[in-house]
Design a protein around this motif. Structure first.
Motif, short mmCIF file in Angstrom:
data_model
loop_
_atom_site.label_atom_id
_atom_site.label_comp_id
_atom_site.label_asym_id
_atom_site.label_seq_id
_atom_site.Cartn_x
_atom_site.Cartn_y
_atom_site.Cartn_z
N ASP A 123 81.74 2.95 60.46
CA ASP A 123 80.90 3.67 61.41
C ASP A 123 81.79 4.23 62.52
O ASP A 123 82.73 3.56 62.97
N PHE A 124 81.50 5.43 62.95
CA PHE A 124 82.28 6.09 63.99
C PHE A 124 81.37 7.05 64.73
O PHE A 124 80.30 7.43 64.24
N GLU A 125 81.80 7.45 65.90
CA GLU A 125 81.11 8.49 66.65
C GLU A 125 81.75 9.83 66.33
O GLU A 125 82.98 9.92 66.22
N ALA A 176 84.59 10.75 68.60
CA ALA A 176 85.86 10.07 68.37
C ALA A 176 86.64 10.74 67.24
O ALA A 176 87.86 10.94 67.33
N LEU A 177 85.95 11.11 66.15
CA LEU A 177 86.64 11.77 65.04
C LEU A 177 87.05 13.18 65.42
O LEU A 177 88.15 13.62 65.05
N ARG A 237 79.42 13.00 60.58
CA ARG A 237 78.53 12.04 59.91
C ARG A 237 77.68 12.75 58.87
O ARG A 237 77.53 12.29 57.75
N CYS A 240 88.43 4.56 57.87
CA CYS A 240 88.75 4.62 59.30
C CYS A 240 89.81 3.57 59.59
O CYS A 240 89.74 2.45 59.08
N TRP A 276 91.34 1.49 62.80
CA TRP A 276 90.98 1.12 64.16
C TRP A 276 92.05 0.24 64.79
O TRP A 276 92.58 -0.65 64.13
N SER A 296 89.68 1.68 69.09
CA SER A 296 89.95 3.12 69.07
C SER A 296 90.22 3.60 67.66
O SER A 296 90.97 2.95 66.91
N LEU A 297 89.65 4.74 67.32
CA LEU A 297 89.88 5.36 66.02
C LEU A 297 91.25 6.02 66.03
O LEU A 297 91.49 6.95 66.80
N PHE A 308 92.11 8.39 59.88
CA PHE A 308 90.93 8.72 59.09
C PHE A 308 91.34 9.47 57.84
O PHE A 308 92.29 10.26 57.86
#
Length: 131
Positions: free
Chosen positions: A10-12, A15-16, A34, A46, A48, A52-53, A56
């Motif tokens: 899961d990511f925002e 962030a990506l 997404r 991902c 991490w 923090s991402l 990817f």
């Protein structure tokens, strides 16, 4: 610090988008990652570190035997530390679990050594039409 790799993590979107801007040297976009991944991907990996991402990779597919590596990116300050190779290793393992038979990648010439020597891809004939 320990780097954690997560399949279908899961990511925002923000962030990506920030990671892509850092890794590819362009302004921060507003891509809805997404939704794009939901529609077109077998999965993604991902990386991490401390929440923090930092890395990817997207694994698109044809719904059958072929998976495709897209959007491989590692934050500038984490390059040359094995993060990219670990992303690709995780992607390959998950594609194998999903019963894919082939994992394809295309890349710019300066990344040849990374993909062939660092990640185990082999050279093959391919074609391309610029659209």
């Amino acid at each position: 610090m320990t780097i954690q790799y997560q399949w279908r993590g899961d990511f925002e979107n923000s962030a990506l988008n920030a990671l892509h801007a850092d890794g590819f040297g362009h302004p921060v976009a507003r891509t809805d990652w997404r939704e794009r991944l939901r529609r077109h991907s077998l999965g993604w990996v991902c990386a991490w570190e401390d929440g923090s991402l930092i890395g990817f990779v997207n694994v698109a597919w044809d719904g059958g035997a072929h998976a495709f590596i897209l959007d491989t990116v590692v934050a500038l300050h984490h390059r040359s530390k094995g993060v990219g190779a670990a992303l690709l290793s995780t992607a390959a393992e998950e594609a194998r679990i999903a019963k894919c038979e082939w994992l394809h990648v295309d890349f710019e010439e300066h990344l040849r050594s990374f993909y062939f020597h660092g990640c185990g891809f082999r050279e093959t004939a391919a074609g391309l039409i610029a659209l």
